[in-house]
Write a protein that holds these residues in place. Structure first.
Motif, PDB file in Angstrom:
ATOM      1  N   ARG A  72       0.841  -1.204   0.000  1.00  0.00           N
ATOM      2  CA  ARG A  72       0.000   0.000   0.000  1.00  0.00           C
ATOM      3  C   ARG A  72       0.875   1.252   0.000  1.00  0.00           C
ATOM      4  NH1 ARG A  72      -2.755  -1.231   4.018  1.00  0.00           N
ATOM      5  NH2 ARG A  72      -1.597  -0.015   5.559  1.00  0.00           N
ATOM      6  N   GLY A  73       1.922   1.241   0.818  1.00  0.00           N
ATOM      7  CA  GLY A  73       2.827   2.382   0.862  1.00  0.00           C
ATOM      8  C   GLY A  73       3.542   2.596  -0.456  1.00  0.00           C
ATOM      9  N   PHE A 111      -1.185  13.681   2.969  1.00  0.00           N
ATOM     10  CA  PHE A 111      -0.418  13.424   4.191  1.00  0.00           C
ATOM     11  C   PHE A 111      -0.738  12.047   4.780  1.00  0.00           C
ATOM     12  CE2 PHE A 111      -1.778  17.948   4.073  1.00  0.00           C
ATOM     13  CZ  PHE A 111      -0.595  18.479   3.590  1.00  0.00           C
ATOM     14  N   GLY A 112      -1.135  11.098   3.909  1.00  0.00           N
ATOM     15  CA  GLY A 112      -1.400   9.744   4.353  1.00  0.00           C
ATOM     16  C   GLY A 112      -2.815   9.488   4.822  1.00  0.00           C
ATOM     17  N   ASP A 143      -8.324   3.371  11.030  1.00  0.00           N
ATOM     18  CA  ASP A 143      -7.475   4.520  10.735  1.00  0.00           C
ATOM     19  C   ASP A 143      -7.323   4.649   9.228  1.00  0.00           C
ATOM     20  OD1 ASP A 143      -5.158   6.222  10.376  1.00  0.00           O
ATOM     21  OD2 ASP A 143      -4.760   5.930  12.512  1.00  0.00           O
ATOM     22  N   THR A 144      -7.583   5.839   8.671  1.00  0.00           N
ATOM     23  CA  THR A 144      -7.541   5.982   7.215  1.00  0.00           C
ATOM     24  C   THR A 144      -6.127   5.881   6.651  1.00  0.00           C
ATOM     25  OG1 THR A 144      -7.489   8.409   7.331  1.00  0.00           O
ATOM     26  CG2 THR A 144      -9.656   7.345   7.153  1.00  0.00           C
ATOM     27  N   ARG A 145      -5.105   5.959   7.503  1.00  0.00           N
ATOM     28  CA  ARG A 145      -3.742   5.733   7.018  1.00  0.00           C
ATOM     29  C   ARG A 145      -3.561   4.306   6.523  1.00  0.00           C
ATOM     30  NH1 ARG A 145       0.039   7.234  11.945  1.00  0.00           N
ATOM     31  NH2 ARG A 145      -1.532   5.865  12.888  1.00  0.00           N
ATOM     32  N   ALA A 150      -9.468   3.787  -2.600  1.00  0.00           N
ATOM     33  CA  ALA A 150     -10.614   3.074  -3.179  1.00  0.00           C
ATOM     34  C   ALA A 150     -11.504   2.489  -2.096  1.00  0.00           C
ATOM     35  CB  ALA A 150     -10.124   1.969  -4.116  1.00  0.00           C
ATOM     36  N   MET A 151     -10.903   1.933  -1.042  1.00  0.00           N
ATOM     37  CA  MET A 151     -11.686   1.336   0.031  1.00  0.00           C
ATOM     38  C   MET A 151     -12.290   2.396   0.939  1.00  0.00           C
ATOM     39  SD  MET A 151     -11.617  -1.639  -0.956  1.00  0.00           S
ATOM     40  CE  MET A 151     -12.685  -2.236   0.370  1.00  0.00           C
TER      41      MET A 151
END
Length: 410
Positions: A72-73, A111-112, A143-145, A150-151
């Motif tokens: 993902r990163g 910002f992630g 946590d959205t990070r 898409a999810m």
């Protein structure tokens, strides 16, 4: 599974993503060999890092979580719209048919974290006083990070009447606000229309640039001579949804010739979208376009086209910066990559995704100037009272745009 097998699994996953990203095939190409060799050299570094994680970390790591986080990163380091979807995520992504209830926010990643690009007027999000620039730290317990864009967009949707809980970080606030909203199925409102200066100025405000709303604008522009309209004020503030082809069509209404936009990528041949005289409606009336930080995607394409062709003056704030074309690549294990494969450019060659659009007349939003200072209300007290937006009595951006139009000869 033995530790060495887990390490190998993650290493192979990274190799697979790099292979798809670079377009590696069985026939080596000398021009691409250097970056490919560099990427494969990095695999040795990844393997060494993974070995230390697996053997020296304070406790045995969850190798699946490590794998997903790494991939993902890797994708999100490219841009906000590129995503890695696990097999479970991709299954849910494919099953989604759209049309579900929402709370009225357009989001991207900055910002992630998930960041509010714009808010639909009158929506649950608007009533909860969400604003563009607010950071959604969490959706429910997640946590959205740790979630791909898409999810995140899927999590914001749901059945009509269902509740959505988000934790929102606001400017000058130390702690996030927990907000509960009810999802609703509300179609976008029609294009708003207002007359100024004895109907000599027509103000048009679409909420989205889709086929229906662009059709509405087309009808209103064609009716201008009958109504007595001589000047046009197009308000694209907080317009972030729509279709690029429809945005191109809208820009063409005001242009009889010239470049509207361009699209190009590493493996996407450059396309130039040119105005056609037969599709133009009004190419002479003075035009002013309002934009702000919530202006994104299709609306940015319109604003950039009219600005670069010197067809309109832009008033407001620098836009969000969105404008890429995505493609989905399925992986053998059932996972998927969503990659930006091309970016839209303004007629002057600026990439919308990278540069946004900067108006010639900069005017900060009144709400921005009126942000309240941090208060000391406890979370318990906050939960018992509704959030309050600063009172906005004067729309300085609109006032400046009208003054500019009044000064122009029709």
């Amino acid at each position: 599974m033995p530790k060495i097998s887990k390490i190998l699994l993650l290493a192979v996953s990274v190799v697979l993503v790099v292979t798809v990203f670079l377009g590696v095939n069985s026939n080596p190409v000398s021009a691409a060999s250097e970056p490919q060799d560099g990427a494969y050299r990095q695999i040795n570094v990844y393997s060494e890092v993974l070995r230390h994680i697996q053997t020296d970390y304070v406790e045995e790591p969850n190798i699946n979580a490590v794998t997903n986080g790494a991939l993902r990163g890797l994708l999100e380091s490219l841009d906000a719209d590129s995503s890695y979807l696990t097999p479970e995520d991709y299954k849910a992504f494919k099953a989604d048919k759209g049309g579900k209830a929402q709370v009225g926010i357009n989001v991207s990643k900055r910002f992630g974290y998930a960041t509010v690009v714009s808010v639909v007027p009158g929506s649950p999000a608007d009533k909860a006083n969400l604003s563009d620039g607010d950071i959604i730290e969490a959706i429910g317990p997640q946590d959205t990070r740790d979630i791909s864009l898409a999810m995140i967009q899927l999590l914001l949707e749901g059945q009509p009447g269902s509740e959505l809980t988000v934790s929102v970080v606001r400017p000058r606030k130390a702690a996030p606000d927990k907000i509960v909203m009810t999802r609703v199925s509300t179609p976008p409102p029609p294009v708003a229309e207002t007359m100024y200066e004895n109907s000599s100025i027509i103000y048009l405000k679409p909420g989205v640039l889709d086929h229906d709303h662009v059709q509405q604008i087309e009808a209103k522009l064609k009716a201008m001579p009958k109504v007595g309209n001589k000047k046009i004020l197009l308000d694209l503030r907080d317009v972030a949804a729509g279709d690029m082809p429809e945005a191109t069509r809208l820009a063409n209404f005001f242009l009889k010739d010239g470049t509207i936009a361009m699209l190009e990528g590493q493996k996407v041949a450059k396309q130039t979208f040119t105005a056609e005289a037969s599709k133009a409606i009004n190419t002479t009336a003075p035009v002013v376009v309002l934009v702000n930080r919530g202006t994104a995607g299709p609306a940015e394409l319109v604003a950039a086209a009219l600005l670069d062709n010197k067809r309109a003056d832009l008033v407001g704030e620098k836009t969000f910066g969105e404008g890429a074309q995505q493609k989905t690549f399925e992986l053998p294990d059932g996972a998927a990559l969503i990659l930006s494969i091309a970016k839209y450019e303004s007629p002057s060659g600026k990439k919308l995704q990278d540069d946004g659009v900067t108006p010639g007349v900069l005017v900060a939003s009144t709400a921005e100037d009126a942000v309240a200072e941090e208060d000391t209300t406890t979370p318990a007290e906050k939960s018992q009272q509704p959030l309050q937006k600063p009172a906005v009595t004067v729309d300085e951006q609109l006032t400046k745009a009208l003054d500019l139009l009044k000064s122009k000869a029709a």
